[in-house]
Enzyme design. Structure first.
Site, PDB file in Angstrom:
ATOM      1  N   CYS A   1       4.261   4.625 -61.415  1.00  0.00           N
ATOM      2  CA  CYS A   1       5.038   4.945 -62.622  1.00  0.00           C
ATOM      3  C   CYS A   1       3.916   5.069 -63.585  1.00  0.00           C
ATOM      4  CB  CYS A   1       5.755   3.348 -62.995  1.00  0.00           C
ATOM      5  SG  CYS A   1       6.034   3.024 -64.642  1.00  0.00           S
TER       6      CYS A   1
ATOM      7  N   CYS B   1       3.819   2.695 -66.776  1.00  0.00           N
ATOM      8  CA  CYS B   1       3.060   1.463 -66.113  1.00  0.00           C
ATOM      9  C   CYS B   1       1.673   1.356 -66.022  1.00  0.00           C
ATOM     10  CB  CYS B   1       3.694   1.008 -64.800  1.00  0.00           C
ATOM     11  SG  CYS B   1       5.475   0.966 -64.557  1.00  0.00           S
TER      12      CYS B   1
END
Length: 137
Positions: A64, A67
């Site tokens: 991600c 993230c």
């Protein structure tokens, strides 16, 4: 190598918990760690939430992009606030992610006094996270 690092983290966490438990009354006033704790499973998350008054759970995935951008921010939050940061890899902990209704990453859940108090989805800036933490500190 990553598995070895995770094993070392688990061992250190177990040692710290054991030290805190044998330290008597100091265990109930545990100081929050200055680095994020990597959580593996619901029991470990429950122990962390029970041990520390304020826990920011970061549900993330290695693949991600947001993230990865959030990681230095949560590391700063762990180092500079009273909140304990718990990092939870949703790929390794799918059941735990489902239990907390994580449908997108990053998802941040702030636990205050053992209960989920705030939920933030998506990229957050440091000021926003500090504000949410201070509201529950």
């Amino acid at each position: 190598m990553a598995e070895d690092i995770e094993e070392i983290r688990r061992q250190k966490l177990a040692e710290l918990r054991n030290k805190a438990e044998t330290g008597g009354s100091e265990a109930s006033t545990s100081k929050s760690p200055s680095e994020p704790i990597h959580i593996d499973g619901g029991a470990e998350l429950s122990e962390t939430v029970a041990e520390y008054g304020l826990v920011l759970a970061d549900f993330y995935a290695d693949w991600c992009g947001p993230c990865q951008m959030l990681e230095p921010i949560v590391e700063t939050i762990a180092a500079e606030t009273d909140a304990t940061v718990a990092k939870i890899d949703i790929d390794a902990n799918q059941q735990l992610a489902a239990e907390y209704g994580v449908q997108g990453v990053p998802t941040l859940v702030l636990f205050a006094d053992g209960q989920p108090a705030e939920r933030l989805v998506g990229m957050q800036d440091e000021a926003q996270l500090r504000s949410v933490i201070e509201a529950h500190a």
